[in-house]
Design a protein around this motif. Structure first.
Motif, mmCIF file in Angstrom:
data_model
loop_
_atom_site.group_PDB
_atom_site.id
_atom_site.type_symbol
_atom_site.label_atom_id
_atom_site.label_comp_id
_atom_site.label_asym_id
_atom_site.label_seq_id
_atom_site.Cartn_x
_atom_site.Cartn_y
_atom_site.Cartn_z
ATOM 1 N N PHE A 365 -134.615 -8.180 -25.754
ATOM 2 C CA PHE A 365 -134.449 -8.664 -24.377
ATOM 3 C C PHE A 365 -133.080 -9.315 -24.259
ATOM 4 O O PHE A 365 -132.651 -10.069 -25.147
ATOM 5 C CB PHE A 365 -135.529 -9.681 -24.002
ATOM 6 C CG PHE A 365 -135.339 -10.249 -22.614
ATOM 7 C CD1 PHE A 365 -135.791 -9.555 -21.506
ATOM 8 C CD2 PHE A 365 -134.685 -11.461 -22.432
ATOM 9 C CE1 PHE A 365 -135.601 -10.062 -20.229
ATOM 10 C CE2 PHE A 365 -134.493 -11.979 -21.152
ATOM 11 C CZ PHE A 365 -134.957 -11.274 -20.051
ATOM 12 N N GLY A 366 -132.392 -9.042 -23.163
ATOM 13 C CA GLY A 366 -131.085 -9.646 -22.933
ATOM 14 C C GLY A 366 -130.872 -9.959 -21.469
ATOM 15 O O GLY A 366 -131.447 -9.296 -20.586
ATOM 16 N N SER A 367 -130.055 -10.968 -21.199
ATOM 17 C CA SER A 367 -129.796 -11.377 -19.818
ATOM 18 C C SER A 367 -128.369 -11.875 -19.689
ATOM 19 O O SER A 367 -127.820 -12.479 -20.623
ATOM 20 C CB SER A 367 -130.771 -12.483 -19.392
ATOM 21 O OG SER A 367 -130.521 -12.889 -18.061
ATOM 22 N N THR A 368 -127.767 -11.619 -18.525
ATOM 23 C CA THR A 368 -126.415 -12.095 -18.257
ATOM 24 C C THR A 368 -126.307 -12.547 -16.809
ATOM 25 O O THR A 368 -127.049 -12.066 -15.943
ATOM 26 C CB THR A 368 -125.374 -10.990 -18.540
ATOM 27 O OG1 THR A 368 -124.055 -11.527 -18.399
ATOM 28 C CG2 THR A 368 -125.534 -9.819 -17.588
ATOM 29 N N GLN A 369 -125.384 -13.462 -16.539
ATOM 30 C CA GLN A 369 -125.190 -13.993 -15.192
ATOM 31 C C GLN A 369 -123.713 -14.275 -14.974
ATOM 32 O O GLN A 369 -123.054 -14.871 -15.835
ATOM 33 C CB GLN A 369 -125.993 -15.284 -14.993
ATOM 34 C CG GLN A 369 -125.852 -15.902 -13.616
ATOM 35 C CD GLN A 369 -126.504 -15.056 -12.526
ATOM 36 O OE1 GLN A 369 -127.582 -14.508 -12.744
ATOM 37 N NE2 GLN A 369 -125.856 -14.940 -11.389
ATOM 38 N N VAL A 370 -123.197 -13.844 -13.818
ATOM 39 C CA VAL A 370 -121.810 -14.102 -13.429
ATOM 40 C C VAL A 370 -121.820 -14.969 -12.185
ATOM 41 O O VAL A 370 -122.546 -14.687 -11.220
ATOM 42 C CB VAL A 370 -121.043 -12.792 -13.149
ATOM 43 C CG1 VAL A 370 -119.586 -13.082 -12.797
ATOM 44 C CG2 VAL A 370 -121.126 -11.860 -14.348
ATOM 45 N N SER A 371 -120.999 -16.030 -12.169
ATOM 46 C CA SER A 371 -121.013 -16.996 -11.080
ATOM 47 C C SER A 371 -120.329 -16.451 -9.825
ATOM 48 O O SER A 371 -119.608 -15.451 -9.864
ATOM 49 C CB SER A 371 -120.316 -18.283 -11.519
ATOM 50 O OG SER A 371 -118.933 -18.042 -11.713
ATOM 51 N N THR A 372 -120.532 -17.137 -8.708
ATOM 52 C CA THR A 372 -119.857 -16.807 -7.456
ATOM 53 C C THR A 372 -118.410 -17.276 -7.512
ATOM 54 O O THR A 372 -118.097 -18.313 -8.083
ATOM 55 C CB THR A 372 -120.563 -17.493 -6.282
ATOM 56 O OG1 THR A 372 -121.926 -17.070 -6.256
ATOM 57 C CG2 THR A 372 -119.904 -17.144 -4.953
ATOM 58 N N SER A 373 -117.495 -16.482 -6.912
ATOM 59 C CA SER A 373 -116.102 -16.898 -6.779
ATOM 60 C C SER A 373 -115.698 -16.782 -5.323
ATOM 61 O O SER A 373 -116.498 -16.382 -4.467
ATOM 62 C CB SER A 373 -115.182 -16.031 -7.648
ATOM 63 O OG SER A 373 -114.995 -14.774 -7.048
ATOM 64 N N SER A 374 -114.441 -17.099 -5.018
ATOM 65 C CA SER A 374 -113.949 -16.995 -3.649
ATOM 66 C C SER A 374 -113.803 -15.553 -3.202
ATOM 67 O O SER A 374 -113.606 -15.265 -2.034
ATOM 68 C CB SER A 374 -112.582 -17.687 -3.544
ATOM 69 O OG SER A 374 -111.650 -17.082 -4.424
ATOM 70 N N VAL A 375 -113.931 -14.604 -4.152
ATOM 71 C CA VAL A 375 -113.724 -13.195 -3.845
ATOM 72 C C VAL A 375 -115.024 -12.408 -3.856
ATOM 73 O O VAL A 375 -115.287 -11.599 -2.972
ATOM 74 C CB VAL A 375 -112.739 -12.568 -4.851
ATOM 75 C CG1 VAL A 375 -112.528 -11.095 -4.547
ATOM 76 C CG2 VAL A 375 -111.434 -13.318 -4.833
#
Length: 392
Positions: A365-375
């Motif tokens: 099992f694997g998980s990833t998350q990318v944050s919000t940016s101005s773009v």
């Protein structure tokens, strides 16, 4: 009559000796199971499940390798290895269905010095990651060093670095006091010579260097890949495209983009404590426009992990990491000439149940998350794989 029999015996002995001096090995991996992938972009969510998915833990492959003793400590060798897609009916060699080139090369080796080879070959960074990755370069989400799309089974590319160069020359040294070095040079240049038309020139050039150190239970790797792609039509340098973020299974030779320079540096280490192996990794990849050095994207990440046999037949592993994207002033990457950053995290958990030395069942099992940016909005995903893997 006796002389004839002796001659036949001598010829037979010579043929047997010649055969003993060369060998060809057929090898491979088949990895098939059940997979599920969930991706998120902002508030939108997509779920994909595959009952008969493949390659969650390892890309399936079929390979041939051989050596021939040339005498005097010299030998010739070759490898031809192809990715397999067990759930696809087509083995035609089409880039998206079935057989696809992973590595194919031929070379010469001198005992005590090293080896030289020509063909499609792995980069120093990819080899270094393979020796120091707790997930052993599986195809699940969550590994921030060997970043994958979540179990497609391709395992041919990663968005974190270039895995291989075609048309490449490599040099591999022998081990000296625990140290060995590996270098690669790739050159795919073309030109046109027709005065009546607009000439086009496409130059792809890459090189890399890796140093591996082994001392008892410690392994340390340092590696760098550097590549540059330039396209000129007439006298005009083609405008830089955005840095590549992914590639199809067949587009694996020179993942260079258009008028893009790529630089990847990697450092990794693993130590075997007996009850477990500990891992630490760092990677930094920068894509830069050949026309504007302020137009770039960097991806930097670090990761730690462990692997351990909980019982003689059950092996468990896990990793956790984080990193950051940083963008320059290229159009569609940032707005109004400002720079943007995005943070990302990832983790993996997995286990193998070994039925034999060649066959195992697995769960990952694997998980990833990318944050919000101005773009761009936040994005992420998770994937799981259950399967059976056999090596031969």
């Amino acid at each position: 009559m006796k002389k004839s029999l002796l001659a036949v015996a001598a010829i037979g002995a010579f043929a047997s000796a010649a055969q003993a001096q060369s060998s060809v090995t057929v090898y491979g991996i088949l990895d098939v199971g059940f997979q599920g992938v969930t991706t998120r972009v902002g508030s939108a969510k997509t779920n994909v499940t595959k009952f008969n998915g493949e390659g969650a833990e390892t890309t399936s492959r079929l390979g041939f390798k051989g050596t021939e003793d040339l005498g005097g400590g010299m030998s010739a060798f070759f490898t031809a290895e192809f990715a397999l897609v067990p759930t696809d009916v087509d083995l035609s060699g089409d880039k998206n269905t079935g057989l696809a080139n992973r590595q194919t090369f031929v070379g010469l080796k001198k005992n005590g010095i090293g080896a030289v080879a020509l063909g499609t070959q792995y980069t120093p960074v990819h080899l270094a990651v393979g020796r120091t990755d707790p997930g052993q370069q599986n195809n699940m989400l969550g590994n921030v060093i060997y970043a994958q799309g979540g179990g497609s089974g391709n395992g041919q590319t990663t968005t974190a670095y270039t895995t291989r160069y075609n048309n490449a020359l490599t040099l591999q040294t022998e081990n000296y006091a625990g140290f060995s070095a590996y270098g690669i040079y790739n050159n795919n240049n073309s030109n046109a010579n027709n005065p009546s038309t607009t000439q086009a020139v496409t130059n792809n050039e890459a090189l890399g260097l890796g140093i591996n150190y082994v001392w008892q239970k410690l392994i340390v790797d340092l590696a760098v890949n550097s590549s540059k792609q330039q396209t000129i039509t007439g006298t005009t340098n083609t405008a830089a495209a955005l840095p590549p973020t992914s590639a199809a299974i067949g587009v694996i030779g020179n993942q260079l983009g258009t008028s893009i320079g790529t630089m990847t540096t990697y450092a990794g280490a693993t130590y075997d404590f007996g009850i477990l192996k500990a891992y630490a990794q760092y990677i930094n990849t920068k894509y830069t426009s050949n026309l504007d050095s302020n137009a770039y994207v960097t991806r930097a990440a670090q990761q730690v992990g462990v692997r351990s046999f909980v019982t003689p037949t059950i092996e468990a592993f896990g990793s956790v990491g984080n990193g950051q994207f940083t963008a320059g002033s290229a159009a569609a990457i940032v707005t109004a000439g400002t720079r943007a950053t995005q943070d990302f995290t990832g983790y993996q958990l997995g286990a193998n149940y070994w039925l034999s030395k060649r066959t195992n069942m697995y769960a990952i099992f694997g998980s990833t998350q990318v944050s919000t940016s101005s773009v761009t909005a936040s994005e992420g995903g998770s994937s799981y794989g259950l399967g059976l893997r056999h090596t031969f």
